[in-house]
Design a protein around this motif. Sequence first.
Motif, mmCIF file in Angstrom:
data_model
loop_
_atom_site.group_PDB
_atom_site.id
_atom_site.type_symbol
_atom_site.label_atom_id
_atom_site.label_comp_id
_atom_site.label_asym_id
_atom_site.label_seq_id
_atom_site.Cartn_x
_atom_site.Cartn_y
_atom_site.Cartn_z
ATOM 1 N N ASP A 116 0.819 -1.217 0.000
ATOM 2 C CA ASP A 116 0.000 0.000 0.000
ATOM 3 C C ASP A 116 0.852 1.266 0.000
ATOM 4 O O ASP A 116 0.398 2.329 -0.405
ATOM 5 N N ARG A 117 2.096 1.137 0.473
ATOM 6 C CA ARG A 117 3.000 2.285 0.558
ATOM 7 C C ARG A 117 4.061 2.264 -0.542
ATOM 8 O O ARG A 117 5.061 2.968 -0.470
ATOM 9 N N ASP A 118 3.849 1.438 -1.553
ATOM 10 C CA ASP A 118 4.777 1.301 -2.685
ATOM 11 C C ASP A 118 6.177 0.893 -2.255
ATOM 12 O O ASP A 118 7.171 1.324 -2.842
ATOM 13 N N LEU A 119 6.257 0.062 -1.223
ATOM 14 C CA LEU A 119 7.536 -0.490 -0.782
ATOM 15 C C LEU A 119 7.593 -1.958 -1.181
ATOM 16 O O LEU A 119 6.633 -2.706 -0.963
ATOM 17 N N ASP A 120 8.685 -2.373 -1.754
ATOM 18 C CA ASP A 120 8.871 -3.775 -2.085
ATOM 19 C C ASP A 120 9.049 -4.567 -0.803
ATOM 20 O O ASP A 120 9.701 -4.109 0.140
ATOM 21 N N SER A 121 8.471 -5.760 -0.785
ATOM 22 C CA SER A 121 8.668 -6.627 0.373
ATOM 23 C C SER A 121 8.891 -8.049 -0.107
ATOM 24 O O SER A 121 8.400 -8.455 -1.158
ATOM 25 N N GLU A 122 9.662 -8.755 0.687
ATOM 26 C CA GLU A 122 9.988 -10.149 0.398
ATOM 27 C C GLU A 122 9.699 -10.955 1.658
ATOM 28 O O GLU A 122 10.309 -10.715 2.702
ATOM 29 N N VAL A 123 8.764 -11.879 1.569
ATOM 30 C CA VAL A 123 8.456 -12.761 2.685
ATOM 31 C C VAL A 123 9.440 -13.927 2.598
ATOM 32 O O VAL A 123 9.431 -14.684 1.625
ATOM 33 N N VAL A 124 10.309 -14.032 3.575
ATOM 34 C CA VAL A 124 11.324 -15.095 3.599
ATOM 35 C C VAL A 124 10.636 -16.320 4.185
ATOM 36 O O VAL A 124 10.603 -16.523 5.393
ATOM 37 N N ILE A 125 10.082 -17.122 3.297
ATOM 38 C CA ILE A 125 9.120 -18.147 3.673
ATOM 39 C C ILE A 125 9.666 -19.202 4.623
ATOM 40 O O ILE A 125 8.925 -19.714 5.460
ATOM 41 N N ASP A 126 10.950 -19.513 4.560
ATOM 42 C CA ASP A 126 11.488 -20.505 5.489
ATOM 43 C C ASP A 126 11.895 -19.891 6.827
ATOM 44 O O ASP A 126 12.323 -20.598 7.735
ATOM 45 N N ALA A 127 11.724 -18.588 6.975
ATOM 46 C CA ALA A 127 12.023 -17.899 8.230
ATOM 47 C C ALA A 127 10.766 -17.232 8.784
ATOM 48 O O ALA A 127 10.815 -16.200 9.432
ATOM 49 N N VAL A 128 9.617 -17.843 8.470
ATOM 50 C CA VAL A 128 8.328 -17.333 8.918
ATOM 51 C C VAL A 128 7.549 -18.490 9.531
ATOM 52 O O VAL A 128 7.388 -19.533 8.900
ATOM 53 N N GLY A 129 7.097 -18.300 10.766
ATOM 54 C CA GLY A 129 6.303 -19.328 11.433
ATOM 55 C C GLY A 129 4.826 -19.071 11.232
ATOM 56 O O GLY A 129 4.404 -17.964 10.906
ATOM 57 N N MET A 130 4.048 -20.135 11.415
ATOM 58 C CA MET A 130 2.604 -20.010 11.284
ATOM 59 C C MET A 130 1.916 -20.997 12.217
ATOM 60 O O MET A 130 2.502 -22.010 12.593
ATOM 61 N N ALA A 131 0.700 -20.667 12.604
ATOM 62 C CA ALA A 131 -0.074 -21.565 13.459
ATOM 63 C C ALA A 131 -0.406 -22.828 12.676
ATOM 64 O O ALA A 131 -0.636 -22.782 11.479
ATOM 65 N N GLY A 132 -0.425 -23.937 13.364
ATOM 66 C CA GLY A 132 -0.682 -25.196 12.682
ATOM 67 C C GLY A 132 0.590 -25.709 12.045
ATOM 68 O O GLY A 132 1.690 -25.328 12.405
ATOM 69 N N ALA A 133 0.435 -26.533 11.096
ATOM 70 C CA ALA A 133 1.596 -27.122 10.419
ATOM 71 C C ALA A 133 2.265 -26.103 9.522
ATOM 72 O O ALA A 133 1.599 -25.338 8.832
ATOM 73 N N ASP A 134 3.583 -26.098 9.531
ATOM 74 C CA ASP A 134 4.339 -25.230 8.627
ATOM 75 C C ASP A 134 4.484 -25.926 7.276
ATOM 76 O O ASP A 134 5.579 -26.101 6.764
ATOM 77 N N SER A 135 3.370 -26.306 6.708
ATOM 78 C CA SER A 135 3.424 -27.060 5.455
ATOM 79 C C SER A 135 3.516 -26.110 4.273
ATOM 80 O O SER A 135 2.906 -25.035 4.271
ATOM 81 N N PRO A 136 4.254 -26.483 3.249
ATOM 82 C CA PRO A 136 4.348 -25.647 2.046
ATOM 83 C C PRO A 136 2.990 -25.378 1.418
ATOM 84 O O PRO A 136 2.740 -24.270 0.933
ATOM 85 N N SER A 137 2.079 -26.353 1.427
ATOM 86 C CA SER A 137 0.769 -26.124 0.814
ATOM 87 C C SER A 137 -0.032 -25.081 1.597
ATOM 88 O O SER A 137 -0.713 -24.240 1.004
#
Length: 175
Positions: A116-137
């Motif tokens: 929204d602020r015209d800033l590029d962002s990169e989600v470093v997917i292997d360095a991000v946790g999530m609730a439940g299984a950290d499954s690729p799908s």
Amino acid sequence: MSSQPRAALVCLDLQRYRSAGLASASVIAACQKALEEARRRRWPVLHVHARPPGADVRPLPGIEPRPNEPVFLRKGPSAFSSPAFTQAAHATGGPLALVGFSLQDTVLATAFAAADRDLDSEVVIDAVGMAGADSPSAQRALTAPFLTLAPQGRLITLRDLFHEEAERFAAANLP
């Protein structure tokens, strides 16, 4: 010297209360590696924390902010809910590499707010946790709307983040 801006590492909620039940050891290790590598490369490092009442808000061991690294307190789901963070993010000039907790709230909220602020962002997917299984799908399902709606956003791996940065630096310094 490179005319391209440097990336900034944004460490989202690397706090004890956020990792409880969410993080696998591999996610925490990846966050630690990202932080170590960003510091080695002298990237700006921006820490974002929340302070919910009664929560253990201490940083995760081994991922504590250094005295020269700013810590911003977010009041909403996104790091951009802190006006000081918004200023700092714009001042870096480079893409924001997002690591931390949790993919389904703070990470994606921050990624959308960056778009929204015209800033590029990169989600470093292997360095991000999530609730439940950290499954690729599950990660793909959660990040699909971000990739569709934020064309300047990317999903990358930790390895890709530092490999691409090294290539850009080398190319900018060729005779």
